[in-house]
Design a protein around this motif. Structure first.
Motif, PDB file in Angstrom:
ATOM      1  N   VAL A 123       0.819  -1.224   0.000  1.00  9.93           N
ATOM      2  CA  VAL A 123       0.000   0.000   0.000  1.00  9.93           C
ATOM      3  C   VAL A 123       0.844   1.262   0.000  1.00  9.93           C
ATOM      4  O   VAL A 123       0.291   2.370  -0.102  1.00  9.93           O
ATOM      5  CB  VAL A 123      -0.971   0.028   1.202  1.00  9.93           C
ATOM      6  N   LYS A 124       2.149   1.130   0.111  1.00  4.64           N
ATOM      7  CA  LYS A 124       3.022   2.305   0.188  1.00  4.64           C
ATOM      8  C   LYS A 124       2.855   3.163  -1.058  1.00  4.64           C
ATOM      9  O   LYS A 124       2.844   2.658  -2.176  1.00  4.64           O
ATOM     10  CB  LYS A 124       4.473   1.857   0.337  1.00  4.64           C
ATOM     11  N   GLY A 125       2.698   4.463  -0.841  1.00  2.00           N
ATOM     12  CA  GLY A 125       2.487   5.387  -1.952  1.00  2.00           C
ATOM     13  C   GLY A 125       1.040   5.566  -2.343  1.00  2.00           C
ATOM     14  O   GLY A 125       0.705   6.462  -3.120  1.00  2.00           O
ATOM     15  N   ARG A 126       0.166   4.720  -1.819  1.00  2.00           N
ATOM     16  CA  ARG A 126      -1.274   4.826  -2.119  1.00  2.00           C
ATOM     17  C   ARG A 126      -2.104   5.132  -0.878  1.00  2.00           C
ATOM     18  O   ARG A 126      -3.128   5.805  -0.987  1.00  2.00           O
ATOM     19  CB  ARG A 126      -1.773   3.518  -2.748  1.00  2.00           C
ATOM     20  N   PHE A 127      -1.694   4.630   0.270  1.00  2.00           N
ATOM     21  CA  PHE A 127      -2.430   4.836   1.517  1.00  2.00           C
ATOM     22  C   PHE A 127      -1.659   5.812   2.401  1.00  2.00           C
ATOM     23  O   PHE A 127      -0.426   5.791   2.447  1.00  2.00           O
ATOM     24  CB  PHE A 127      -2.592   3.524   2.276  1.00  2.00           C
ATOM     25  N   THR A 128      -2.414   6.634   3.134  1.00  2.00           N
ATOM     26  CA  THR A 128      -1.811   7.568   4.071  1.00  2.00           C
ATOM     27  C   THR A 128      -2.582   7.530   5.379  1.00  2.00           C
ATOM     28  O   THR A 128      -3.794   7.761   5.399  1.00  2.00           O
ATOM     29  CB  THR A 128      -1.834   9.001   3.519  1.00  2.00           C
ATOM     30  N   ILE A 129      -1.875   7.241   6.459  1.00  2.00           N
ATOM     31  CA  ILE A 129      -2.480   7.263   7.782  1.00  2.00           C
ATOM     32  C   ILE A 129      -2.154   8.587   8.441  1.00  2.00           C
ATOM     33  O   ILE A 129      -1.054   9.123   8.289  1.00  2.00           O
ATOM     34  CB  ILE A 129      -1.993   6.068   8.635  1.00  2.00           C
ATOM     35  N   SER A 130      -3.124   9.123   9.162  1.00  2.00           N
ATOM     36  CA  SER A 130      -2.907  10.367   9.895  1.00  2.00           C
ATOM     37  C   SER A 130      -3.759  10.325  11.153  1.00  2.00           C
ATOM     38  O   SER A 130      -4.640   9.472  11.303  1.00  2.00           O
ATOM     39  CB  SER A 130      -3.280  11.582   9.034  1.00  2.00           C
ATOM     40  N   ARG A 131      -3.498  11.245  12.047  1.00  2.00           N
ATOM     41  CA  ARG A 131      -4.263  11.290  13.287  1.00  2.00           C
ATOM     42  C   ARG A 131      -4.503  12.736  13.688  1.00  2.00           C
ATOM     43  O   ARG A 131      -3.680  13.614  13.407  1.00  2.00           O
ATOM     44  CB  ARG A 131      -3.535  10.536  14.393  1.00  2.00           C
ATOM     45  N   ASP A 132      -5.623  12.940  14.354  1.00  2.00           N
ATOM     46  CA  ASP A 132      -5.969  14.231  14.918  1.00  2.00           C
ATOM     47  C   ASP A 132      -6.235  13.990  16.399  1.00  2.00           C
ATOM     48  O   ASP A 132      -7.321  13.528  16.773  1.00  2.00           O
ATOM     49  CB  ASP A 132      -7.197  14.804  14.219  1.00  2.00           C
TER      50      ASP A 132
END
Length: 121
Positions: free
Chosen positions: A62-71
């Protein structure tokens, strides 16, 4: 901590979805958060990890297609999924965990209920 995942759905190949995982309870910012997925007949697969400090890690699939983030202010972790493929079809789960003595991510037994992502060709 209780986790509630949402945002799944049906999307065409090449499309995008953003999953959300809202956490209740205290100390969200101290947890390492992760997303997993499980396709029918397959083992659960780790697809993204984000540390309490914001460092991220992905498998090659998934590298380059998925992005995880948090708030942390919203007690929410996100998974932005772009350029989706049919093989991304699965139930996606969020997890709250920690780190081992060596600094590796360790999943705790805190899981969201799962949200279905279906990618049609």
């Amino acid at each position: 901590v209780q986790l509630q995942a949402s945002g799944g759905g049906l999307v065409q190949t090449g499309g995008s979805l953003r999953l959300s995982c809202a956490a209740s309870g205290s100390s969200f910012s101290t947890y390492v958060m992760a997303w997993y997925r499980q396709a029918p007949g397959k083992q659960r697969e780790l697809v993204a990890v984000i540390s309490s400090g914001g460092s991220t890690r992905y498998p090659d699939s998934v590298k380059g297609r998925f992005t995880i983030s948090r708030d942390n202010a919203k007690n929410t972790v996100y998974l932005q999924m772009d350029k989706l493929k049919a093989e991304d079809t699965a139930v996606y789960y969020c997890n709250a965990g920690g780190t081992s003595v060596s600094g590796e991510y360790v999943p705790y037994d805190y899981w969201g209920q799962g949200t279905q992502v279906t990618v049609s060709s």
